[in-house]
Design a protein around this motif. Structure first.
Motif: not given
Ligand code: HEM
Length: 124
Positions: A20-24, A32-34, A87-90
């Motif tokens: 959820t955090w990464r999606g938001v 988030v790039d770390s 959701a996270l990589q595209y």
């Protein structure tokens, strides 16, 4: 609740919180790039989550070919992983990330409902 089930559910909560955090963050255009926070920790949690599920199923003698709810849950997990990945990589049209994020969360809701009720159609 057995210790293993407690571990499984705890991993579900952590995994969902991280997703959820990464999606938001993705939604608001600040992904988030770390490496550690963005990949290593979530990937480790998700791997442990899947392993704990497989061990639970083995110990409790449930199998996807015999128990429809587990088959439905595994199929839904595949769908969740696919939409979660998009959701996270595209990188491209941000609407694709957002729609995929919402679908992944809805599928996650279905997975938890199936796991809890052991029914393929939990709301019936
Ligand atoms: C995204 C991955 C997963 C999520 C979100 C998830 C979610 C859950 C939740 C919330 C429960 C507790 C249900 C309750 O008692 O209220 C549960 C239980 C369980 N899960 Fe998972 N799970 C996942 C992966 C797996 C996998 C991969 C397997 C097996 C191959 C598995 C097998 C089980 C089993 C056997 C139980 C015990 C069901 C019972 O209460 O009798 N899970 N899961």
């Amino acid at each position: 609740m057995s210790g293993l089930l407690l571990l499984h559910v705890t991993l579900v909560v952590i995994s969902l919180a991280l997703f959820t955090w990464r999606g938001v963050r993705m939604w608001s255009g600040r992904p988030v790039d770390s490496r550690r926070a963005g990949r290593l920790i979530p990937d480790t949690i998700d791997t442990l989550l899947l392993i704990s599920g497989v061990v639970l199923a083995y110990l409790w003698h449930v199998a996807p070919w015999a128990d429809g709810w587990l088959a439905a849950k595994l199929a839904a997990i595949v769908v969740y992983i696919l939409f979660g990945f998009v959701a996270l990589q595209y990188r491209g049209d941000r609407r694709i990330n957002r729609v995929s994020f919402i679908i992944a969360l809805l599928v996650m809701g279905y997975i938890v409902a199936v796991a809890h009720t052991m029914q393929i159609w939990p709301w019936l």
